[in-house]
Design an enzyme around this catalytic site. Structure first.
Site, PDB file in Angstrom:
ATOM      1  N   ARG A  58      -4.685   7.194   2.922  1.00 34.12           N
ATOM      2  CA  ARG A  58      -5.059   6.732   4.315  1.00 34.12           C
ATOM      3  C   ARG A  58      -5.928   7.874   4.901  1.00 34.12           C
ATOM      4  NH1 ARG A  58       0.591   5.253   6.304  1.00 34.12           N
ATOM      5  NH2 ARG A  58      -0.879   5.251   8.469  1.00 34.12           N
TER       6      ARG A  58
ATOM      7  N   ARG B 265       6.627   5.582  -2.822  1.00 34.23           N
ATOM      8  CA  ARG B 265       7.302   5.248  -1.508  1.00 34.23           C
ATOM      9  C   ARG B 265       6.129   4.849  -0.463  1.00 34.23           C
ATOM     10  NH1 ARG B 265      10.720  10.969  -1.733  1.00 34.23           N
ATOM     11  NH2 ARG B 265      12.065  10.333  -3.429  1.00 34.23           N
TER      12      ARG B 265
ATOM     13  N   TYR C  24      -4.563   2.635  -5.915  1.00 33.22           N
ATOM     14  CA  TYR C  24      -4.519   2.032  -4.588  1.00 33.22           C
ATOM     15  C   TYR C  24      -5.743   1.604  -4.095  1.00 33.22           C
ATOM     16  CZ  TYR C  24       0.025   4.309  -3.297  1.00 33.22           C
ATOM     17  OH  TYR C  24       1.447   4.565  -3.311  1.00 33.22           O
TER      18      TYR C  24
ATOM     19  N   ASP D 291       4.500   3.706   2.486  1.00 37.20           N
ATOM     20  CA  ASP D 291       4.725   3.827   4.139  1.00 37.20           C
ATOM     21  C   ASP D 291       4.995   2.411   4.831  1.00 37.20           C
ATOM     22  OD1 ASP D 291       4.547   6.600   4.125  1.00 37.20           O
ATOM     23  OD2 ASP D 291       2.435   6.423   4.614  1.00 37.20           O
TER      24      ASP D 291
END
Lengths: 265, 265
Positions: free
Chosen positions: A216, A70, A130, A72
């Site tokens: 993040r 999911r 990522y 952002d």
């Protein structure tokens, strides 16, 4: 491009009588103009809703799209994995082409294949990778503003790499994110590495799964270390505390990209 | 961000009585949302007009910005060079910061220095370097769509390099572009090279000057060679003909970037 959805109600594929198959697709998107992957109650433009609208246009069916991650608002993907059910009869390549013909230019289906009915892009996944891109120079960059985080103050790569090295292994990552409801905060990180790539500093992290905002929050906190605001020791103490209040700032979304999702072979 | 220009008429710097200096600045921009560099009669958004509006906001003066290269609509720049006159008294670094504070995120001033009054970014320049980026894979790329040209059919690098090699030296480039009024079509190419960079094919060309559309016409025609539509011999014959009608298609603007402009030292 406007999807001509017409006025008729879409059909559920299971009610049409054809052979229903589960399809898996790899999707790339520029997250700038999406309110994240997951469908929002208020009808904001999301990746999931956009893909479902394309499948509706292509198949005439109300298809639910499941996603692996999911992402952002503002986060990009080069290798998001989705799955959905359809009785489409014209082959996988034609399904991918038809979907792309009904998608805006900031999202594309790279590959479609049929999979076993039990496949779930999120629950079947065993690893996600990522990448976060930091651009470190005095002047901001108009050409890189959509895909990287501009940091004006010099960052020391060796310090950031030392912090990154602490992440590898099975740890409680509660400092760096919140779990989905009902899950704990322990995650296994397979690899976490900073590297210089031309003018960029790229952080690549591969884990079995991620907490919300984890990548993040890690990058924002490691950049505190790189800028000399935090010592590596302070980073280690905050990490060990397993306390969300001890993290540094969260890096902005535009530097983050979901590169790939792995499944047991 | 809205520029607060106020209602008063701007002043000409030469009438204010301070010491007027000529400034040279290096500018980066994402050309996607600009109608090219040069100010348009109908008030379209251009780089020149945007920089002049920022200088008006900063200095209160109607400053004319001169540019080294008139990049087309959609073409990017990492190293466009501009010049303008001002009696600004607060130093070059402060002038750059003040301009950036008054510019949208898709354009930035990277460096400002004062130069001798006779400096002209276009007429003083002795070389320009452009780069064109081609992305060669089956599926289009949402993340690369603003800065590269997607070519679905496989391109053969060796054939494109052979065509590129023919460009080096002083030649009549009339096949590949039109000159500004009053100029001839002979240009000197110092270097013209294709290279593979990850998934990209990048063409870098350095010349004393370029005809209108020359870089994009060259790339579009070389891609005909790379795709096997044209032989290298046909490319050589079209080049030697010095006839604009003999060029292949013109590559789209978003793959092109003005990297740098050189001046005699």
């Amino acid at each position: 491009m406007t999807l001509e959805l017409g006025g008729s109600e879409p059909q559920n594929p299971k009610l049409r009588g054809g052979t229903v198959r589960r399809y898996r697709a790899t999707v790339e998107y520029d997250g700038t103009d999406f309110h994240g992957f997951q469908r929002q109650a208020q009808g904001e433009r999301t990746v999931q809703e956009t893909l479902e609208a394309a499948l509706w246009a292509v198949t005439g069916q109300a298809v639910t799209v499941m996603g692996a991650g999911r992402t952002d608002t503002g986060v990009h993907a080069r290798g998001q994995v989705i799955a959905f059910d359809s009785d489409w009869r014209h082959g996988e390549a034609a399904l991918g082409r038809a979907m792309n013909a009904n998608l805006m230019r900031d999202v594309a289906v790279k590959e479609v294949e049929s999979v076993e009915p039990g496949f779930h892009p999120r629950f079947s996944a065993c690893r996600r990778t990522y990448q976060y891109t930091v651009y470190n120079r005095f002047c901001r960059s108009p050409l890189l503003r959509r895909t990287s985080w501009h940091r004006r103050r010099p960052l020391v790569m060796t310090a950031m790499s030392a912090a990154g090295g602490l992440l590898v292994g099975e740890h409680d990552f509660a400092t760096f994110g919140k779990p989905p409801t009902g899950e704990n905060t322990v995650r296994r990180v397979f690899c976490a590495e900073w590297r210089q790539n031309g003018g960029f500093m790229e952080f690549r992290i591969e884990a079995n799964a991620f907490l919300n905002r984890m990548a993040r929050s890690l990058v924002g906190t490691m950049c505190q270390v790189g800028a000399g605001e935090w010592s590596v020791e302070r980073f280690a103490v905050a990490f060990a505390a397993a306390d969300r209040g001890q993290a540094g700032p969260t890096a902005p979304p535009q530097g983050l990209c979901l590169l790939s999702v792995g499944y047991p072979s």
